[in-house]
Design an enzyme around this catalytic site. Structure first.
Site, short mmCIF file in Angstrom:
data_model
loop_
_atom_site.label_atom_id
_atom_site.label_comp_id
_atom_site.label_asym_id
_atom_site.label_seq_id
_atom_site.Cartn_x
_atom_site.Cartn_y
_atom_site.Cartn_z
N HIS A 56 0.83 -1.20 0.00
CA HIS A 56 0.00 0.00 0.00
C HIS A 56 0.87 1.25 0.00
O HIS A 56 0.38 2.37 0.16
CB HIS A 56 -0.91 -0.04 1.24
CG HIS A 56 -2.05 0.91 1.20
ND1 HIS A 56 -2.19 1.94 2.10
CD2 HIS A 56 -3.12 1.00 0.38
CE1 HIS A 56 -3.30 2.61 1.85
NE2 HIS A 56 -3.88 2.07 0.80
N LYS A 104 3.31 4.32 -1.20
CA LYS A 104 3.42 5.26 -2.31
C LYS A 104 4.79 5.92 -2.19
O LYS A 104 4.99 6.79 -1.34
CB LYS A 104 2.33 6.33 -2.27
CG LYS A 104 0.91 5.81 -2.52
CD LYS A 104 0.24 5.33 -1.28
CE LYS A 104 -1.21 4.93 -1.56
NZ LYS A 104 -1.82 4.22 -0.45
N ASP A 122 16.75 10.11 -8.69
CA ASP A 122 18.20 10.31 -8.62
C ASP A 122 18.74 10.23 -7.19
O ASP A 122 19.84 10.75 -6.92
CB ASP A 122 18.58 11.66 -9.23
CG ASP A 122 18.38 11.69 -10.74
OD1 ASP A 122 18.27 10.60 -11.35
OD2 ASP A 122 18.32 12.80 -11.31
N HIS A 136 -9.14 11.39 2.34
CA HIS A 136 -8.20 10.28 2.15
C HIS A 136 -6.84 10.54 2.80
O HIS A 136 -5.93 9.72 2.69
CB HIS A 136 -8.01 10.03 0.65
CG HIS A 136 -7.48 8.68 0.32
ND1 HIS A 136 -6.18 8.48 -0.12
CD2 HIS A 136 -8.05 7.45 0.36
CE1 HIS A 136 -5.99 7.19 -0.34
NE2 HIS A 136 -7.11 6.54 -0.06
N LYS A 146 -3.98 10.74 5.67
CA LYS A 146 -3.67 9.91 6.83
C LYS A 146 -2.63 10.67 7.64
O LYS A 146 -1.42 10.63 7.34
CB LYS A 146 -3.13 8.55 6.39
CG LYS A 146 -4.02 7.84 5.35
CD LYS A 146 -3.17 7.39 4.20
CE LYS A 146 -3.86 6.63 3.11
NZ LYS A 146 -5.19 6.92 2.76
N ASP A 152 0.69 17.45 19.90
CA ASP A 152 1.16 18.69 20.52
C ASP A 152 1.59 19.68 19.44
O ASP A 152 0.89 19.86 18.45
CB ASP A 152 2.28 18.39 21.51
CG ASP A 152 1.80 17.49 22.67
OD1 ASP A 152 0.59 17.49 22.93
OD2 ASP A 152 2.64 16.80 23.26
#
Length: 480
Positions: A222, A224, A229, A399, A401, A406
């Site tokens: 899952h 991404k 380079d 979507h 996450k 603090d």
């Protein structure tokens, strides 16, 4: 016809000892497979659920378990440990930070070092991410590494693919790792990239072969990740598809992504390299990437890469979230599209609220899974009673996450706050111990409240329209 069926049944049950053989076979099947499940030493509730399902579905339960049951992955630990020893960024002294304990926990659970970033850009929504990504790909001189769960052959996917093709034709090494379940429609789409010299690999193809080789129905990547380079990296919550590009769709997902430079890029390169070597069987790839990845000067932003997956029992991202919530002294703000917490996570959130901290949770009003939406709402009651402020974002699908602790700790990545992300998927998130990044995340979350009405304790909830469906959906929590 009924008489024919009756005669057939009578002949079947009258076969000498047939029922006895079936009963003995069922008992052996349950004992052997049940014993194997018990030896997995997983949570008692999940173990009992599988045992009950196998008992109620004789023989058919074995097929269900083969496809969807818990699985463990054994990678070459020696190779991984050796690669992390050679490619690790220089250790930074984190003892002067309030997050020192959390960083030590994350280091131990991931076997990845604390690192740093020179620059971190928060990219809100897909148009900003794709524009920056395509510009950076166009500047690539040596390699572009990409790993995605979903890559769709739509307008956004075509734009990124064409940018990759242009660099591959100029001799840039393009390596693309896609999840075989998340991106099934993209297989033929990449033929022009392969013709240009690019490389494509599939993570955990689901194939039915010999019965002892179980298909990978679960255990997806899952993550991404993009590394260009060895100098620039992208990670976060966005896949590559029009569903996450608000310039193409008015109802596109609301999301957050990151563009990073600095030593943390080297650690993300390692995460990709391990996944590529695992998926392709290229044992020489880690050493090759080590030679190709330049060293970077330390940056001012203390950064910890959090990687987790079913090849480790430590649940590093889960531990980091729960540990961060327990370490909070003033506030805990969270956004997540899928909220299906376990006992430890629920205890952490409710304990923080009961202690008087400002605990806020933003989830979608309607996610892309009705079952997940119902399951998430089944947890609202105890949260609201404890004092957690719950908000439902809409009309677009939330979507992002994120977790803000603090004024100094921010976690942003691919992992949802649910069982699947914490235990079944391969995920990657970034933990920042930096007041500037925390302030940027605070501004982002503050802006979301305008589109997220607060859930009230006294709201009307019918038995058949809300309470019963939510309770039934919650029974599926270990599978969501």
């Amino acid at each position: 016809m009924f008489d024919t069926l009756q005669r057939g049944w009578d002949a079947f049950v009258s076969t000498p000892h047939l029922l006895t053989f079936l009963a003995v076979g069922w008992a052996l099947y349950l004992a052997l497979l049940g014993g194997w499940i018990v030896l997995q030493k997983r949570e008692p509730v999940a173990t009992l659920s599988w045992l009950l399902g196998l008992a109620l579905l004789p023989y058919l339960g074995f097929l269900v378990y083969q496809v969807f049951g818990p699985q463990k992955i054994r990678r070459n630990r020696l190779r991984r440990a050796r690669s992390r020893a050679t490619m690790s960024a220089a250790q930074l002294d984190a003892e002067d930070s309030e997050a020192a304990e959390l960083i030590r926990l994350s280091q131990a659970a991931t076997a990845l070092p604390v690192s740093s970033s020179r620059e971190v850009r928060l990219l809100v929504d897909g148009a900003a991410k794709y524009r920056a990504l395509i510009d950076d790909i166009a500047q690539a001189r040596h390699h572009v590494h990409l790993e995605y769960y979903i890559y769709q052959p739509d307008a956004a996917g075509t734009a990124v693919r064409d940018a990759l093709i242009a660099r591959a034709r100029d001799g840039v090494r393009v390596r693309l790792l896609l999840d075989a379940v998340g991106s099934p429609a993209a297989r033929r789409f990449f033929a022009p990239l392969l013709e240009a010299g690019g490389e494509l690999a599939w993570f955990h193809p689901t194939r039915f072969g010999r019965f002892w080789k179980r298909p990978w129905a679960n255990l997806r990547t899952h993550r991404k990740i993009v590394v260009i380079d060895g100098r620039i990296a992208y990670t976060g919550g966005m896949n590559i598809c029009d569903d996450q590009d608000e310039s193409r769709r008015a109802d596109a997902y609301r999301d957050l992504h990151l563009r990073l430079t600095g030593k943390a890029v080297r650690v993300l390169q390692l995460v990709f390299a391990e996944d590529w070597a695992y998926a392709t069987g290229r044992r020489d790839f880690l050493a090759e990437v080590e030679r190709q990845t330049p060293q970077a000067d330390p940056g001012p932003i203390r950064t910890q890469v959090l990687s987790s997956g079913p090849d480790s029992s430590w649940e590093a991202i889960h531990r980091a979230h729960v540990g961060a919530i327990h370490a909070a002294r003033r506030r805990v703000w969270m956004t997540t599209p899928y909220f299906v917490p376990g006992e430890a996570a629920m205890m952490a959130l409710t304990s923080a609220a009961l202690a008087g901290l400002d605990v806020r949770l933003i989830v979608p009003r309607n996610s892309d899974s009705r079952l997940v939406t119902l399951a998430a709402r089944s947890y609202f009651g105890p949260l609201l009673v404890a004092g957690v402020k719950v908000y439902e974002y809409g009309p677009r699908m939330l979507h992002s996450k994120t977790l803000l602790i603090d004024d100094g700790i921010a976690i942003i990545g691919s992992a949802n706050f649910d069982h699947r992300s914490f235990r079944l998927n391969f995920e990657v998130s970034m933990l920042f111990d930096d007041a500037g990044i925390a302030a940027e995340l605070e501004r982002f979350i503050n802006g979301e409240f305008a589109h997220a009405p607060r859930v009230q304790r006294g709201r009307k909830r019918g038995l058949l329209t809300a309470r019963l469906p939510e309770a039934l959906a919650r029974l599926c929590s270990p599978l969501l």
